[in-house]
Design an enzyme around this catalytic site. Structure first.
Site, mmCIF file in Angstrom:
data_model
loop_
_atom_site.group_PDB
_atom_site.id
_atom_site.type_symbol
_atom_site.label_atom_id
_atom_site.label_comp_id
_atom_site.label_asym_id
_atom_site.label_seq_id
_atom_site.Cartn_x
_atom_site.Cartn_y
_atom_site.Cartn_z
ATOM 1 N N ASP A 70 23.856 -20.251 10.342
ATOM 2 C CA ASP A 70 22.980 -21.378 9.974
ATOM 3 C C ASP A 70 21.538 -21.253 10.474
ATOM 4 O O ASP A 70 20.770 -22.227 10.426
ATOM 5 C CB ASP A 70 23.547 -22.718 10.486
ATOM 6 C CG ASP A 70 24.793 -23.132 9.729
ATOM 7 O OD1 ASP A 70 25.044 -22.540 8.651
ATOM 8 O OD2 ASP A 70 25.518 -24.017 10.213
ATOM 9 N N HIS A 119 8.874 3.214 21.025
ATOM 10 C CA HIS A 119 9.074 1.881 20.432
ATOM 11 C C HIS A 119 9.865 0.969 21.373
ATOM 12 O O HIS A 119 10.775 0.268 20.954
ATOM 13 C CB HIS A 119 9.771 1.998 19.072
ATOM 14 C CG HIS A 119 8.881 2.580 18.021
ATOM 15 N ND1 HIS A 119 9.348 3.204 16.895
ATOM 16 C CD2 HIS A 119 7.534 2.650 17.936
ATOM 17 C CE1 HIS A 119 8.338 3.614 16.170
ATOM 18 N NE2 HIS A 119 7.216 3.296 16.779
ATOM 19 N N ASP A 172 1.315 -2.517 23.646
ATOM 20 C CA ASP A 172 0.964 -2.290 22.241
ATOM 21 C C ASP A 172 1.258 -3.598 21.526
ATOM 22 O O ASP A 172 2.427 -3.948 21.322
ATOM 23 C CB ASP A 172 1.807 -1.131 21.684
ATOM 24 C CG ASP A 172 1.441 -0.769 20.245
ATOM 25 O OD1 ASP A 172 0.774 -1.575 19.581
ATOM 26 O OD2 ASP A 172 1.850 0.323 19.807
ATOM 27 N N ASP A 197 -3.687 -4.117 15.709
ATOM 28 C CA ASP A 197 -2.739 -3.152 16.308
ATOM 29 C C ASP A 197 -3.479 -2.427 17.429
ATOM 30 O O ASP A 197 -4.216 -1.476 17.167
ATOM 31 C CB ASP A 197 -2.254 -2.183 15.230
ATOM 32 C CG ASP A 197 -1.196 -1.220 15.745
ATOM 33 O OD1 ASP A 197 -0.706 -1.411 16.881
ATOM 34 O OD2 ASP A 197 -0.862 -0.272 15.009
ATOM 35 N N HIS A 206 3.647 11.965 18.201
ATOM 36 C CA HIS A 206 3.380 11.209 16.966
ATOM 37 C C HIS A 206 2.022 11.613 16.404
ATOM 38 O O HIS A 206 1.316 12.422 17.003
ATOM 39 C CB HIS A 206 3.456 9.702 17.227
ATOM 40 C CG HIS A 206 2.541 9.212 18.335
ATOM 41 N ND1 HIS A 206 1.182 9.067 18.181
ATOM 42 C CD2 HIS A 206 2.810 8.833 19.613
ATOM 43 C CE1 HIS A 206 0.661 8.590 19.309
ATOM 44 N NE2 HIS A 206 1.621 8.457 20.196
ATOM 45 N N HIS A 228 -2.381 5.535 11.540
ATOM 46 C CA HIS A 228 -1.847 5.139 10.224
ATOM 47 C C HIS A 228 -2.809 4.155 9.604
ATOM 48 O O HIS A 228 -3.670 3.583 10.282
ATOM 49 C CB HIS A 228 -0.465 4.503 10.405
ATOM 50 C CG HIS A 228 -0.418 3.462 11.492
ATOM 51 N ND1 HIS A 228 -0.812 2.163 11.291
ATOM 52 C CD2 HIS A 228 -0.102 3.542 12.816
ATOM 53 C CE1 HIS A 228 -0.691 1.488 12.431
ATOM 54 N NE2 HIS A 228 -0.279 2.308 13.379
ATOM 55 N N HIS A 280 2.012 -0.707 9.549
ATOM 56 C CA HIS A 280 1.958 0.640 8.974
ATOM 57 C C HIS A 280 1.701 0.399 7.496
ATOM 58 O O HIS A 280 2.626 0.243 6.708
ATOM 59 C CB HIS A 280 3.266 1.401 9.211
ATOM 60 C CG HIS A 280 3.488 1.729 10.645
ATOM 61 N ND1 HIS A 280 4.623 2.322 11.119
ATOM 62 C CD2 HIS A 280 2.695 1.562 11.736
ATOM 63 C CE1 HIS A 280 4.533 2.497 12.431
ATOM 64 N NE2 HIS A 280 3.370 2.030 12.824
ATOM 65 N N GLU A 317 -4.856 6.348 17.717
ATOM 66 C CA GLU A 317 -3.983 6.043 18.852
ATOM 67 C C GLU A 317 -3.336 7.272 19.480
ATOM 68 O O GLU A 317 -2.116 7.414 19.468
ATOM 69 C CB GLU A 317 -2.899 5.057 18.419
ATOM 70 C CG GLU A 317 -2.167 5.390 17.120
ATOM 71 C CD GLU A 317 -1.089 4.368 16.789
ATOM 72 O OE1 GLU A 317 -0.245 4.092 17.648
ATOM 73 O OE2 GLU A 317 -1.102 3.845 15.657
ATOM 74 N N TYR A 357 2.818 11.321 26.874
ATOM 75 C CA TYR A 357 4.036 10.738 27.441
ATOM 76 C C TYR A 357 4.776 11.846 28.177
ATOM 77 O O TYR A 357 5.330 12.755 27.538
ATOM 78 C CB TYR A 357 4.903 10.156 26.327
ATOM 79 C CG TYR A 357 4.099 9.347 25.316
ATOM 80 C CD1 TYR A 357 3.835 7.998 25.516
ATOM 81 C CD2 TYR A 357 3.563 9.966 24.174
ATOM 82 C CE1 TYR A 357 3.075 7.279 24.609
ATOM 83 C CE2 TYR A 357 2.795 9.253 23.259
ATOM 84 C CZ TYR A 357 2.550 7.911 23.475
ATOM 85 O OH TYR A 357 1.794 7.200 22.577
ATOM 86 N N ARG A 378 -1.076 5.408 26.094
ATOM 87 C CA ARG A 378 -1.600 5.417 24.722
ATOM 88 C C ARG A 378 -2.808 4.490 24.699
ATOM 89 O O ARG A 378 -2.811 3.469 25.403
ATOM 90 C CB ARG A 378 -0.529 4.950 23.718
ATOM 91 C CG ARG A 378 -1.018 4.942 22.278
ATOM 92 C CD ARG A 378 0.093 4.816 21.216
ATOM 93 N NE ARG A 378 0.855 3.596 21.274
ATOM 94 C CZ ARG A 378 2.104 3.516 21.718
ATOM 95 N NH1 ARG A 378 2.738 4.601 22.146
ATOM 96 N NH2 ARG A 378 2.730 2.346 21.755
ATOM 97 N N GLU A 429 -5.178 2.671 21.718
ATOM 98 C CA GLU A 429 -5.189 2.482 20.257
ATOM 99 C C GLU A 429 -6.224 1.446 19.847
ATOM 100 O O GLU A 429 -6.270 0.347 20.403
ATOM 101 C CB GLU A 429 -3.800 2.006 19.792
ATOM 102 C CG GLU A 429 -3.739 1.639 18.326
ATOM 103 C CD GLU A 429 -2.339 1.289 17.846
ATOM 104 O OE1 GLU A 429 -1.533 0.782 18.663
ATOM 105 O OE2 GLU A 429 -2.058 1.516 16.655
#
Ligand code: GLY
Ligand code: MN
Ligand code: MN
Length: 438
Positions: free
Chosen positions: A38, A241, A258, A269, A348, A352, A359, A382, A386, A404, A406
């Site tokens: 619900d 992520h 991020d 972003d 990576h 993008h 993205h 970005e 790591y 990172r 970005e």
């Protein structure tokens, strides 16, 4: 700040101008998705549908019929006083015509019957097959419905074309109105990162820092972020992520955030990485300065005519040289680039497209070649490093550091504009801001 109704009308017209005569395009709205018994997830309209309509109800369909008298037809939920008491206001067909610029609008219950009529005799159907199983089946049903009437002279469309080729190319280029919204999304997102730097201290939970960010977004007109915020302290920053955001922030660690807001369907972003207690250690600073130098060199290279992949290649070049200088990689730079040795630390791409989707849509290659940047495109820059806690090919002192940086960049006629520069990224600026506190 919102896109105007005339802005939405212009988009529909531009798309119809690029369709062939005698064709029809169909674009479905999103449906509600159950979260648990619900309870639904907060509704988020489909970006393609919103881009063309500005209409944010579920269970609707847009039909565009180009021609001298181009027509905009919408199907939507009918008005229902009983349901509206429980679940809220519906525009209904009349409201869709009056408020959203449709020439004709019908209850969604009439879809099957009316679509057979609307498609009959058309040459070509523009439809992005493969993203909505239910609608794919319905479209098959409509086409078969027309074919069944062939002996009565009915003709089904002879061609089907993926609509997203046209539509996503259009969305890739941002109008002045969209650039204004993305500038605002960049500013609000940047201010939220400033806030996080100001309040950060050891002993906070990662989700508490996330709450500061969400609070700032909401207090500035953005109810939800554009994607799940990542707040990763220490080694968690090495999980690209990481969205659990459930650990304690510890003295001596870095924290990677991020996060970006969604402002009237446009995303910010931004990533910043900073010391939990306000002061970088020597190793953290060395790696951070390398990522920052890489990011600045990449942004500096942005201008119309430069292939997107060159920005990525620049990041690989600067990072590889820097990793050799710091002793994390050993050997000839050209060879290390060739063999992809940097991928142990930078797995990576440089970024993008950015827009209504974080993205965002739009091809990166045309006819097999990486495409060049053009004014109106927005992209993220970005780079990151790591160092896995398990990476025993490097000195222990580097392990578990994840960084990172970005930003969001609009390609202009003669260069670039950084949309997210209202949050510092130089080491001394971050340390000064954090020393000052909230
Ligand atoms: N926030 C997702 C990304 O940076 O691509
Ligand atoms: Mn990004
Ligand atoms: Mn990001």
């Amino acid at each position: 700040m919102r896109i105007s109704q005339s802005g939405f009308a212009l988009r529909r017209q531009q798309l119809m101008d690029n369709m062939s005569p005698g064709s029809v395009a169909i674009v479905p709205a999103a449906s509600e998705v159950t979260r648990n018994r619900d309870v639904e997830y907060p509704f988020r309209q489909d970006s393609d549908f919103y881009y063309l309509t500005g209409f944010n109800e579920p269970d609707a369909l847009l039909v565009l019929i180009p021609g001298a008298e181009g027509q905009v037809v919408m199907f939507c939920r009918d008005r229902d006083p009983e349901m509206e008491i429980w679940n809220g206001y519906r525009a209904g067909p009349l409201g869709v015509c009056n408020q959203y610029g449709a020439d004709h609008a019908y209850p969604i219950d009439e879809l099957d019957e009316r679509m057979v009529e609307l498609l009959e005799g058309k040459q070509r159907l523009y439809y992005s097959i493969g993203t909505n199983d239910n609608l794919d089946a319905q479209v098959r049903g409509w086409l078969n419905g027309i074919r069944k009437k062939a002996r009565l002279g009915a003709v089904a469309p002879a061609e089907m074309v993926m609509l997203d080729r046209l539509l996503h190319e259009q969305r890739l280029f941002k109008s002045a109105e969209e650039a204004d919204l993305m500038r605002a999304a960049g500013r609000i997102s940047a201010e939220a990162h400033v806030r996080a730097m100001q309040v950060c201290k050891p002993g906070l939970m990662e989700y508490q820092l996330e709450a500061e960010i969400s609070h700032h977004f909401a207090m500035h007109g953005c109810r939800l972020p554009a994607y799940s915020s990542i707040v990763g302290g220490g080694e968690n920053a090495c999980v690209l992520h990481y969205t659990e955001n459930q650990d304690l922030l510890n003295e001596g660690d870095l924290v990677l955030i991020d996060a970006g807001c969604e402002l009237d369907y446009y995303a910010g972003d931004i990533t910043r990485t900073f010391p939990v207690s306000g002061k970088f250690s020597a190793e953290q600073k060395a790696l951070y300065e390398l990522v920052l130098a890489t990011q600045l060199a990449c942004i500096e290279a942005i201008r119309p005519g430069v292939p997107w992949i060159c920005i990525h290649d620049k990041s690989v070049e600067v990072l590889t040289h820097g990793l050799i200088d710091l002793g994390l990689l050993h050997g000839d730079p050209e060879e290390l680039i060739e063999t992809g040795a940097y991928r142990a630390f930078y797995m990576h791409r440089i970024g993008h497209w950015l827009g209504m989707d974080v993205h965002d849509v739009g091809d990166y290659k045309i006819d097999g070649e990486w495409r060049s940047l053009e004014p109106g495109m927005v992209l993220t820059v970005e780079p990151g490093l790591y160092v896995s806690p398990q990476n025993d090919s490097v000195d222990e002192k580097w392990r578990g550091i994840g960084i990172r940086i970005e930003d969001d960049v609009l390609v202009t006629d003669d260069g670039y504009e950084v949309l997210s520069d209202a949050v510092p990224k130089a080491v001394d600026e971050i340390e000064a801001l954090m020393a000052h506190g909230a």
